[in-house]
Scaffold this motif. Structure first.
Motif: not given
Length: 354
Positions: A249, A231, A132, A252
Motif C-alpha cells: 500500500e 492498491s 487496504l 501504491a
C-alpha cells in the motif's frame, strides 16, 4: 484652550493618515522572496502589517486511520494525547485532528477522540491485508467530511509527536519521510504495470509511503481514488503482491502521487524509528513500529526477546499497563523517551485500564 484642541486634532488626523498610507503601501507592495538579511530595513522589520502577512500560518489537519480493535485503539489514544500537548506550541501549524475509523461502526472512544466513521471494503476485497482499508477510508473522509484546513498530515496510530510540527510542505509539493526499503528503481519492471513508460522515468516515484506526509488537501483529493485503485490492483497481481508484501500500500501511494504529478520534499528529520534511530535530535515524530529488545547491560538483542523489551505487538488484545518499566542504563535516548512518553500519556488519559 481652543488652540490646544485644534493642535491635538491635527496631530491625530495626521497620524491616522500616515497609518492608512503605510497599510496601503504594505498591502500592495510585492513580497520580498529573498531570505532575511541586512538589506531589510528596520521600518519593514517592525511593520505589524508586513509581520502579519509573513506570519500567516498554513494549517494542516492530522488524520489517522484505524480499526476498532484494542491494538489500534490504545495507540490512537496515546497519539491523540501527544497531539493535544503540542498543537498550540511554538511554530505549530497543527489544526484539527480526525481518527478515521474504518470499522463502519462507532466505538467507545468517540467522545475522547474526534472520529469519522468510514465503511470498510466489502468482505474479501482486502484479501486479508487490512491496510487496504486505509486508502478507501481516506476517499470517504475527503468526500464527506468538512475539513477546514487546506493541508492534511497523514499519520498512523503508532506515531508519537515529540514537538510542534510546522507545515513542511509546499502548495504544489508534499512533504514526506523517505523510507530506505521503498526502492522504485529496484522494482521498475513491476512498477511499470502501474506507471507506464510514457509517464516518465521511474525516478519520478518517490521513496515514500502515505505516512507521515503533509500534502495540500486538493492534491490528496485527486490522489486518493487512484491510490485506492492501484492498491487493489497490486494486491490482485501475484507478482506485485509477492514483491511488495506488507509495504504494498505504501508503493501504491508513491505510484499514485507520481501519476498525478505531485512531487514530494523528502524530510529525513520528519521522524525516527527506534531502536535503529538512537537520538531524538530535531525530529518531530517517534514511530514505534519495531520491537525494542535489550539485555540488562543496555545492549540491543534484536531478533531475540530481551531481558527488557517494549514492543507494541505485546499488547494486541490488552492495553499496556501504566508505569511501564524504564529501560536499563545504556539504552539509547530514543527508546527511553518513547517509554516515558507512553507512560505519561497512560497516566493522564482517563479510564486507561477500562
Amino acid at each position: 484652550m481652543g488652540c490646544r484642541e485644534t493642535f491635538y486634532t491635527l496631530i491625530l488626523t495626521f497620524s491616522v493618515a500616515l497609518i492608512t498610507y503605510n497599510i496601503l503601501i504594505s498591502a500592495n507592495a510585492p513580497l520580498n522572496q529573498e531570505l532575511p538579511g541586512p538589506s531589510i530595513s528596520s521600518s519593514s522589520e517592525f511593520d505589524p502589517v508586513i509581520k502579519m502577512m509573513h506570519s500567516k500560518k498554513r494549517m494542516f489537519h492530522t488524520a489517522v486511520t484505524a480499526s476498532d480493535g484494542v491494538y489500534n485503539a490504545w495507540q490512537c489514544r496515546v497519539m491523540y494525547y501527544w497531539f493535544k500537548q503540542h498543537k498550540n506550541g511554538p511554530n505549530s501549524e497543527m489544526g484539527g485532528f480526525t481518527r478515521i475509523l474504518h470499522s463502519g461502526e462507532p466505538d467507545e472512544y468517540m467522545d475522547e477522540i474526534p472520529t469519522f466513521i468510514a465503511q470498510p471494503l466489502p468482505d474479501g476485497a482486502d484479501q486479508g491485508y487490512i491496510v487496504l482499508n486505509r486508502p478507501w477510508a481516506f476517499v470517504q473522509w475527503l468526500q464527506k467530511a468538512d475539513i477546514k484546513e487546506d493541508y492534511i498530515l497523514m499519520a498512523e496510530p503508532d506515531h508519537i509527536i515529540v514537538k510542534p510540527i510546522p507545515n513542511l510542505s509546499k502548495p504544489d509539493r508534499g512533504a514526506a519521510f523517505p523510507f530506505f526499503y521503498i526502492e522504485p528503481e529496484k522494482y521498475e519492471s513491476v512498477l511499470r504495470k502501474y506507471f507506464p513508460v510514457d509517464k516518465g522515468p521511474i525516478t519520478k516515484i518517490n521513496p515514500i509511503g502515505n505516512s507521515p506526509l503533509i500534502i495540500a488537501k486538493d492534491s490528496l483529493k485527486k490522489i486518493a481514488p487512484t491510490w485506492m485503485n492501484v492498491s487493489l490492483a497490486m494486491k490482485k497481481d501475484p507478482e506485485t503482491d509477492q514483491a511488495f508484501d506488507w509495504v504494498l500500500e505504501m508503493y501504491a501511494y508513491a505510484v499514485s502521487s507520481a501519476l498525478h504529478g505531485v512531487d514530494n520534499i523528502l524530510h529525513k528529520d520528519f521522524m525516527i524509528q527506534p531502536p535503529w534511530d538512537t537520538e531524538i535530535g530535531d525530529k518531530f515524530i517517534i514511530h514505534y513500529t519495531y520491537g525494542c529488545d535489550y539485555d540488562l547491560k543496555g545492549e540491543l538483542t534484536y531478533g531475540k526477546i530481551g531481558e527488557w523489551r517494549f514492543d507494541k505487538r505485546s499488547y494486541t488484545t490488552t492495553v499496556p499497563p501504566r508505569n511501564l518499566s524504564l529501560p536499563p542504563p545504556g539504552v539509547p535516548e530514543s527508546v527511553v523517551t518513547l517509554v516515558k512518553m507512553v507512560n505519561e500519556a497512560t497516566s493522564n488519559i482517563p479510564n486507561w485500564d477500562s
